[in-house]
Design a protein around this motif. Structure first.
Motif, PDB file in Angstrom:
ATOM      1  N   UNK A  73     -48.705  19.016 -67.514  1.00 19.00           N
ATOM      2  CA  UNK A  73     -49.859  18.479 -68.228  1.00 19.00           C
ATOM      3  C   UNK A  73     -50.014  19.300 -69.515  1.00 19.00           C
ATOM      4  N   UNK A  74     -50.983  20.218 -69.592  1.00 21.47           N
ATOM      5  CA  UNK A  74     -51.088  21.047 -70.796  1.00 21.47           C
ATOM      6  C   UNK A  74     -49.904  22.015 -70.894  1.00 21.47           C
ATOM      7  N   UNK A 109     -55.413  22.963 -78.963  1.00 18.53           N
ATOM      8  CA  UNK A 109     -55.442  23.749 -77.720  1.00 18.53           C
ATOM      9  C   UNK A 109     -54.347  24.818 -77.776  1.00 18.53           C
ATOM     10  N   UNK A 110     -54.695  26.053 -77.326  1.00 17.12           N
ATOM     11  CA  UNK A 110     -53.669  27.110 -77.258  1.00 17.12           C
ATOM     12  C   UNK A 110     -53.936  28.049 -76.085  1.00 17.12           C
ATOM     13  N   UNK A 155     -47.983  34.783 -76.486  1.00 18.01           N
ATOM     14  CA  UNK A 155     -47.727  34.024 -77.714  1.00 18.01           C
ATOM     15  C   UNK A 155     -48.754  32.902 -77.727  1.00 18.01           C
ATOM     16  N   UNK A 156     -48.951  32.242 -78.857  1.00 16.23           N
ATOM     17  CA  UNK A 156     -49.970  31.194 -78.946  1.00 16.23           C
ATOM     18  C   UNK A 156     -49.796  30.093 -77.905  1.00 16.23           C
ATOM     19  N   UNK A 157     -48.534  29.879 -77.485  1.00 11.93           N
ATOM     20  CA  UNK A 157     -48.275  28.763 -76.567  1.00 11.93           C
ATOM     21  C   UNK A 157     -47.552  29.207 -75.288  1.00 11.93           C
ATOM     22  N   UNK A 182     -61.313  24.222 -70.781  1.00 16.15           N
ATOM     23  CA  UNK A 182     -62.338  23.998 -71.810  1.00 16.15           C
ATOM     24  C   UNK A 182     -61.949  24.740 -73.087  1.00 16.15           C
ATOM     25  N   UNK A 183     -62.605  24.385 -74.198  1.00 18.49           N
ATOM     26  CA  UNK A 183     -62.291  24.981 -75.493  1.00 18.49           C
ATOM     27  C   UNK A 183     -62.978  26.343 -75.663  1.00 18.49           C
ATOM     28  N   UNK A 184     -62.179  27.384 -75.892  1.00 22.13           N
ATOM     29  CA  UNK A 184     -62.712  28.726 -76.129  1.00 22.13           C
ATOM     30  C   UNK A 184     -63.473  28.746 -77.468  1.00 22.13           C
TER      31      UNK A 184
END
Length: 533
Positions: A73-74, A109-110, A155-157, A182-184
């Motif tokens: 998924x993510x 999203x990260x 790392x960012x991802x 959820x979004x930080x």
């Protein structure tokens, strides 16, 4: 005159709705049975709340639609170390967040969002740990605080999760609703504005639909998110029409006022099956309905009393009167469709005379008084708790037990039962991930007796606990099943519950709905579903 004005008002409202949804927009209406408690799955435990949250969020991994297989998924891929303790997740790039009037995201999203998703439930010093509720039931009941050693950004991802020990069901556990991301950035902005609770009341996610409007006990409106990473949903507007009464849900389905309805009245099923515009989807339910004894309270701290009550209740009569062919008698806490199910176990017989003798042995020859809690809502595992309570009450009176039926509003009911206010109370469970641990540890493990957890029998029994903990770390499926089969023998012997039934999952759906799939976990997922215009 009044009627005319009403019609005029109705016509204007209809035109406004058409304008808002866009001409020719595809709308699917789901007649849901109740209101969500909030829009943050991490503090919820009911299917009603998870259904309300489902369209909005994604998780690191997910279950395939209609199945139990874990899919990306993510996280688009992951590696697991040979010792089973380190999970490295590679995140999808270019995943957009929803936005609304109070917040416009400035980034995709990260890894920061993933870490926030864990730390909010795990770290007591996180500013969001107590926002909405500090009762992170799932996270705690599965022993996550002790299991997880670290969650780090590589790392960012890239996110790395290190566990204290190998855990068989870990990946499946991350596909469950509580693990929604959820979004930080949104959380930080709302904290700065002094309104942290907004992230759970006016949610934004990365899911296929975004929230447009919520009216408690009336309606939830969602719209398809055009920038969804998986591609825009086939339906444009998703509406949850909150309809607590099963017969009213059925009337709305008949008229085409809704397209999908959960939890039909068993008594309505004949008529539903005969309707040419409706299909009834069905499959064995991954669930169990039960009556829990609060083993911390007298007289239910005595196993003889628990066994006596088990023998005093006529289970077959309950199934015949209430389930009407939509359930099978339960003897174990696990449903029969699971490979770890122990079919060799014999159920407690219905035997009021033996129950009376056992009560006398326990020093209660004249019976006793108790409460008997009945859920106020229909659940997949229990079509009518109030009626079952009345049948139980009559059976118990025959052996000298005077039971007073109690009920509360659904959110309150669960909260009070988790706090252990009851002596006897009905609840149930629909599996979240197809793993035995999700029933035995979450509902009957020692960890789940704490922090208002889901073990409402407050039963912590070391021989049982040792087996289920060993089951978590055993990698060989056949060996795991053996451990869980032994645990079910102890459960039956100690009787923390009267097991009622495993219900068949039934879902009436209108024929214009295309490709709606039943979830083994009783969830309702509308991404991937289409509707004939």
């Amino acid at each position: 005159m009044k009627a005319l004005n009403y019609r005029k008002h109705f016509a204007i409202a209809a035109l406004a709705l058409a304008a808002a949804t866009g001409v020719g927009a595809k709308t699917l209406v789901f007649c849901s049975e109740g209101s969500p408690e909030n829009f943050y799955p991490g503090v919820n435990t009911t299917g009603t709340s998870f259904d309300g949250n489902e369209p909005i969020y994604n998780r690191l991994v997910d279950f395939e639609r209609g199945g139990t297989k874990v899919i990306p998924s993510l996280a688009e891929k992951w590696e697991i170390s040979p010792d089973g303790k380190t999970y490295t997740f590679h995140l999808r790039k270019g995943v957009k967040w929803h936005s609304h009037r109070a917040f416009k995201p400035t980034r995709d999203m990260n890894a920061d969002d993933i870490i926030f998703g864990f730390e909010r439930q795990w770290k007591e010093d996180n500013p969001y740990f107590k926002v909405t509720s500090s009762n992170h039931s799932y996270f705690n009941d599965m022993g996550m605080p002790k299991l997880i050693k670290s969650v780090t950004k590589e790392g960012d991802y890239i996110v790395k999760i290190v566990l204290d020990r190998a855990e068989g069901p870990f990946l499946s556990n991350l596909a469950m609703p509580y693990a929604a991301i959820q979004s930080k950035e949104y959380a930080d902005a709302m904290l700065k504005a002094g309104t942290p609770e907004k992230i759970d009341q006016e949610p934004i996610g990365t899911g296929p639909f975004f929230l447009v409007q919520y009216q408690k006990d009336a309606v939830i409106r969602y719209k398809a998110f055009p920038q969804y990473w998986g591609g825009k949903a086939k339906i444009d507007d998703l509406v949850y029409s909150i309809t607590p009464d099963a017969s009213v849900r059925w009337a709305k389905l008949q008229k085409g006022e809704c397209h999908v309805m959960p939890y039909p009245n068993p008594a309505d099923l004949d008529a539903i099956r005969k309707d040419p515009k409706v299909t009834v989807l069905e499959q064995p339910g991954l669930n169990v309905g039960y009556l829990a004894y609060n083993t911390m309270k007298k007289p239910f701290d005595d196993v003889r009393v628990r066994k006596a009550v088990n023998m005093a209740i006529n289970k077959k009569a309950i199934l015949d009167a209430v389930y009407l062919g939509t359930g099978v008698a339960a003897k174990n806490p696990l449903p029969p469709s699971m490979s770890a199910y122990n079919d060799a176990i014999k159920d407690d017989p219905y035997d009021p005379d033996a129950a009376k003798k056992l009560l006398a042995t326990a020093g209660l020859p004249n019976g006793f008084e108790t409460d008997l809690w009945a859920m106020p809502v229909q659940r997949p595992y229990n079509p009518n708790a109030k009626r079952i309570a009345e049948l139980m009450q009559a059976d118990l009176a025959k052996v000298g037990i005077k039971a007073e039926i109690k009920s509360f509003e659904w959110g309150e009911y669960r909260k009070r039962m988790q706090a252990g206010e009851h002596q006897m109370g009905m609840l149930g469970w629909t599996g979240d991930n197809g793993d035995p641990d999700n029933f035995l540890a979450v509902l009957l493990g020692c960890e789940a007796t704490k922090n208002n957890g889901s073990n409402v029998a407050k039963w912590c029994h070391q021989p049982f606990e040792d087996l289920i903990q060993k089951g978590k770390t055993e990698a060989r499926p056949a060996e795991r099943d053996k451990l869980y089969k032994q645990a079910q023998v102890i459960f039956k012997d100690q009787a923390p519950w009267f097991t009622i039934a495993h219900a068949v999952q039934l879902k009436p759906v209108r024929k214009e709905v295309i490709d709606f799939k039943l979830s083994p976990f009783g969830r309702h997922t509308f991404y991937g579903v289409d509707i004939k215009e």
